[in-house]
Design an enzyme around this catalytic site. Structure first.
Site, PDB file in Angstrom:
ATOM      1  CG  HIS A   1       1.954 -21.283 -20.513  1.00  0.00           C
ATOM      2  ND1 HIS A   1       1.032 -21.208 -19.511  1.00  0.00           N
ATOM      3  CD2 HIS A   1       1.774 -22.467 -21.126  1.00  0.00           C
ATOM      4  CE1 HIS A   1       0.312 -22.327 -19.499  1.00  0.00           C
ATOM      5  NE2 HIS A   1       0.739 -23.108 -20.475  1.00  0.00           N
TER       6      HIS A   1
ATOM      7  CG  ASP B   1       2.934 -26.909 -27.696  1.00  0.00           C
ATOM      8  OD1 ASP B   1       2.044 -26.088 -27.474  1.00  0.00           O
ATOM      9  OD2 ASP B   1       2.804 -28.135 -27.471  1.00  0.00           O
TER      10      ASP B   1
HETATM   11  C1  SDX Z   1      -0.289 -24.704 -24.889  1.00  0.00           C
HETATM   12  O1  SDX Z   1      -3.126 -23.116 -21.137  1.00  0.00           O
HETATM   13  C2  SDX Z   1      -2.319 -24.124 -21.193  1.00  0.00           C
HETATM   14  O2  SDX Z   1      -1.935 -24.691 -20.177  1.00  0.00           O
HETATM   15  C3  SDX Z   1      -1.902 -24.514 -22.595  1.00  0.00           C
HETATM   16  C4  SDX Z   1      -0.879 -25.632 -22.648  1.00  0.00           C
HETATM   17  C5  SDX Z   1      -1.457 -26.934 -22.137  1.00  0.00           C
HETATM   18  O3  SDX Z   1      -0.691 -27.762 -21.618  1.00  0.00           O
HETATM   19  O4  SDX Z   1      -2.662 -27.161 -22.350  1.00  0.00           O
HETATM   20  O5  SDX Z   1       0.256 -25.282 -21.874  1.00  0.00           O
HETATM   21  C6  SDX Z   1      -0.451 -25.925 -24.073  1.00  0.00           C
HETATM   22  O6  SDX Z   1      -1.236 -24.287 -25.515  1.00  0.00           O
HETATM   23  C7  SDX Z   1       1.023 -23.997 -24.852  1.00  0.00           C
HETATM   24  C8  SDX Z   1       1.021 -22.729 -25.756  1.00  0.00           C
HETATM   25  C9  SDX Z   1       1.228 -23.145 -27.221  1.00  0.00           C
HETATM   26  N1  SDX Z   1       1.048 -21.941 -28.066  1.00  0.00           N
HETATM   27  C10 SDX Z   1       2.114 -21.328 -28.600  1.00  0.00           C
HETATM   28  O7  SDX Z   1       3.275 -21.647 -28.402  1.00  0.00           O
HETATM   29  C11 SDX Z   1       1.731 -20.159 -29.508  1.00  0.00           C
HETATM   30  C12 SDX Z   1       2.620 -18.975 -29.191  1.00  0.00           C
HETATM   31  N2  SDX Z   1       2.294 -18.486 -27.850  1.00  0.00           N
HETATM   32  C13 SDX Z   1       1.415 -17.364 -27.742  1.00  0.00           C
HETATM   33  O8  SDX Z   1       0.354 -17.381 -28.653  1.00  0.00           O
HETATM   34  C14 SDX Z   1       1.038 -17.034 -26.316  1.00  0.00           C
HETATM   35  O9  SDX Z   1       2.178 -17.029 -25.569  1.00  0.00           O
HETATM   36  C15 SDX Z   1      -0.011 -17.847 -25.594  1.00  0.00           C
HETATM   37  C16 SDX Z   1      -1.264 -17.969 -26.386  1.00  0.00           C
HETATM   38  C17 SDX Z   1       0.510 -19.206 -25.285  1.00  0.00           C
HETATM   39  C18 SDX Z   1      -0.326 -17.138 -24.291  1.00  0.00           C
HETATM   40  O10 SDX Z   1      -0.652 -15.865 -24.652  1.00  0.00           O
HETATM   41  P1  SDX Z   1      -1.273 -14.818 -23.631  1.00  0.00           P
HETATM   42  O11 SDX Z   1      -1.111 -15.230 -22.232  1.00  0.00           O
HETATM   43  O12 SDX Z   1      -2.637 -14.496 -24.105  1.00  0.00           O
HETATM   44  O13 SDX Z   1      -0.295 -13.613 -23.824  1.00  0.00           O
HETATM   45  P2  SDX Z   1      -0.605 -12.421 -24.793  1.00  0.00           P
HETATM   46  O14 SDX Z   1      -0.943 -12.960 -26.149  1.00  0.00           O
HETATM   47  O15 SDX Z   1      -1.557 -11.528 -24.088  1.00  0.00           O
HETATM   48  O16 SDX Z   1       0.829 -11.748 -24.892  1.00  0.00           O
HETATM   49  C19 SDX Z   1       1.315 -10.919 -23.828  1.00  0.00           C
HETATM   50  C20 SDX Z   1       2.517 -10.232 -24.428  1.00  0.00           C
HETATM   51  C21 SDX Z   1       2.190  -9.593 -25.789  1.00  0.00           C
HETATM   52  O17 SDX Z   1       3.079  -8.500 -25.973  1.00  0.00           O
HETATM   53  P3  SDX Z   1       2.467  -6.988 -25.746  1.00  0.00           P
HETATM   54  O18 SDX Z   1       1.256  -6.874 -26.654  1.00  0.00           O
HETATM   55  O19 SDX Z   1       2.108  -6.925 -24.275  1.00  0.00           O
HETATM   56  O20 SDX Z   1       3.598  -6.083 -26.157  1.00  0.00           O
HETATM   57  O21 SDX Z   1       3.542 -11.198 -24.684  1.00  0.00           O
HETATM   58  C22 SDX Z   1       3.771 -11.275 -26.071  1.00  0.00           C
HETATM   59  C23 SDX Z   1       2.561 -10.674 -26.761  1.00  0.00           C
HETATM   60  O22 SDX Z   1       2.910 -10.183 -28.029  1.00  0.00           O
HETATM   61  N3  SDX Z   1       3.877 -12.679 -26.430  1.00  0.00           N
HETATM   62  C24 SDX Z   1       4.690 -13.148 -27.363  1.00  0.00           C
HETATM   63  C25 SDX Z   1       4.477 -14.524 -27.392  1.00  0.00           C
HETATM   64  N4  SDX Z   1       3.555 -14.865 -26.482  1.00  0.00           N
HETATM   65  C26 SDX Z   1       3.186 -13.705 -25.885  1.00  0.00           C
HETATM   66  N5  SDX Z   1       5.561 -12.509 -28.188  1.00  0.00           N
HETATM   67  C27 SDX Z   1       6.247 -13.303 -29.052  1.00  0.00           C
HETATM   68  N6  SDX Z   1       6.073 -14.671 -29.130  1.00  0.00           N
HETATM   69  C28 SDX Z   1       5.220 -15.294 -28.325  1.00  0.00           C
HETATM   70  N7  SDX Z   1       5.071 -16.619 -28.398  1.00  0.00           N
END
Ligand code: SDX
Length: 355
Positions: free
Chosen positions: A245, A302
């Site tokens: 998140h 989710d």
């Molecule tokens: C919702 O904003 C809100 O409030 C949204 C929400 C709401 O109520 O409206 O809470 C609802 O959208 C929840 C999120 C649902 N999406 C998912 O579950 C999809 C999987 N999650 C990721 O795509 C991600 O965690 C996000 C999009 C939710 C947040 O991503 P960020 O903050 O942009 O983090 P990032 O992509 O910059 O990642 C930072 C690091 C990375 O590693 P490095 O490149 O630094 O080595 O964390 C890792 C990412 O690879 N990472 C994950 C991960 N999420 C982040 N690694 C594995 N699995 C994941 N899910």
């Protein structure tokens, strides 16, 4: 005013709507939480009775709308149908051009009331069944389950659906709420702002994650497969749906509640299968990403909601639309707040580097 619609402490894992903690709100009816969000205060009994009566009385959709739903292709995601139909129904709203607070409240009530009916009608038609008229005497959650199934849900399932809508209702400036708010900031109408929210929520990085979680759990099939499946995803640097998140750097408080609800459902049904797969996924992610790599990748809103839908025989195609049924109250709360400001939201390109 927008500052108190929602409060999130991402480090402590705290979420409040209008200064009331989510753990308290989840014990109320969805109607009361929707009232709180769009009108700013919890309703007293009489206010809630009147609001619920108006809301439940607006659940029906007219024949022209049903005919358009019938014209939707049967194999599309329900979010595509919902986006299309919400656009279409605006022309039938007598208040469409009334931007007064009273006119906007009437539109808000129609949107909150009719979106579940549209989702259920499309779902039943896509499965070769005739749509069912809403039951005005059932709660938001019970009525939705009744309209998709054709039978009244158990008390537990009705309560779980109601809590799902509350947990999904509001979350500050997430992508879809921001999108709705930007549309409202141009003084465009409430239907247009809600359609903006629907279009944004659909994305797999946002509301679309729930259906991806369900598909992942289905693919893993048994708890013993979970560790290898997740290790492979991590090795390929693939995102694990339902985890991570932008704001929470600890457990999402909604995820905690959804986890408890999914266990309750599993125990009530005497079938721990899906729950155990989910727990095995969570344990592997926590061990490999949080403990070993120090990345705060916890279950978000989710993950366990996807498990709940497995237990309630809700198909992945409906997952994001269910999110929208809950979230529309939050979108509208932010739109009302933006209408009061009468100021366009116009960020600068360099700000995108921070987003
Ligand atoms: C919702 O904003 C809100 O409030 C949204 C929400 C709401 O109520 O409206 O809470 C609802 O959208 C929840 C999120 C649902 N999406 C998912 O579950 C999809 C999987 N999650 C990721 O795509 C991600 O965690 C996000 C999009 C939710 C947040 O991503 P960020 O903050 O942009 O983090 P990032 O992509 O910059 O990642 C930072 C690091 C990375 O590693 P490095 O490149 O630094 O080595 O964390 C890792 C990412 O690879 N990472 C994950 C991960 N999420 C982040 N690694 C594995 N699995 C994941 N899910």
């Amino acid at each position: 005013m927008s500052k108190n619609i929602c409060f999130i402490d991402g480090l402590e894992g705290i979420l409040k709507y209008r200064e009331i903690d989510i753990n308290q709100l989840v014990e109320l009816p969805y109607d009361a939480v929707s009232y709180l969000l769009i009108l700013g205060e919890l309703p007293v009994d009489q206010e809630l009775a009147e609001y619920s009566s108006r809301l439940h009385g607006e659940r029906e959709i007219n024949r022209e709308v049903m005919d358009i739903i019938r014209m939707c292709k049967l194999n599309i995601d329900s979010m595509e149908a919902l986006r299309t139909i919400v656009s279409f129904i605006s022309q039938f709203d007598p208040d469409i051009n009334d931007s007064s607070p009273e006119g906007n409240l009437r539109k808000a009530i129609r949107l909150i009331a009719k979106i579940p009916t549209i989702v259920a009608a499309y779902y039943r038609m896509a499965n070769g069944k005739e749509p069912l008229p809403p039951d005005r005497f059932l709660s938001h959650g019970a009525n939705f389950l009744y309209m998709i199934r054709g039978s009244k849900p158990s008390q537990l399932e009705a309560e779980v659906m109601e809590k799902d809508f509350i947990l999904s209702a509001e979350h500050e400036l997430n992508a879809s709420t921001f999108s709705s708010r930007v549309t409202a900031s141009t003084l465009s109408d409430l239907y247009s702002a809600v359609v903006s929210g629907l279009c944004t929520l659909k994305g797999p990085l946002h509301g679309g994650a729930r259906s991806e979680v369900m598909n992942m759990i289905e693919e893993i099939a048994c708890p013993e497969n979970a560790e290898e499946f997740i290790l492979e995803k991590i090795a390929k640097k693939e995102k694990i749906m339902g985890f991570g998140h932008r704001v929470y750097k600890t457990y999402d408080p909604r995820g905690m509640i959804f986890k408890q609800l999914s266990r309750q459902l599993a125990e009530a049904k005497g079938d721990m299968h899906w729950y155990e797969i989910a727990e095995a996924i969570e344990n592997t992610v926590i061990r490999e990403l949080v403990e070993k790599k120090g990345k705060p990748i916890y279950p978000n809103v989710d993950f366990y909601s996807g498990v709940i839908y497995k237990y309630m025989d809700i198909p992945p195609q409906l997952a994001t639309s269910i999110f929208a049924i809950g979230r529309v109250s939050g979108w509208i709360a932010h739109c009302f707040d933006q209408y009061e400001k009468k100021r366009i939201i116009r960020p600068r390109a360099f700000m995108l580097d921070e987003c």
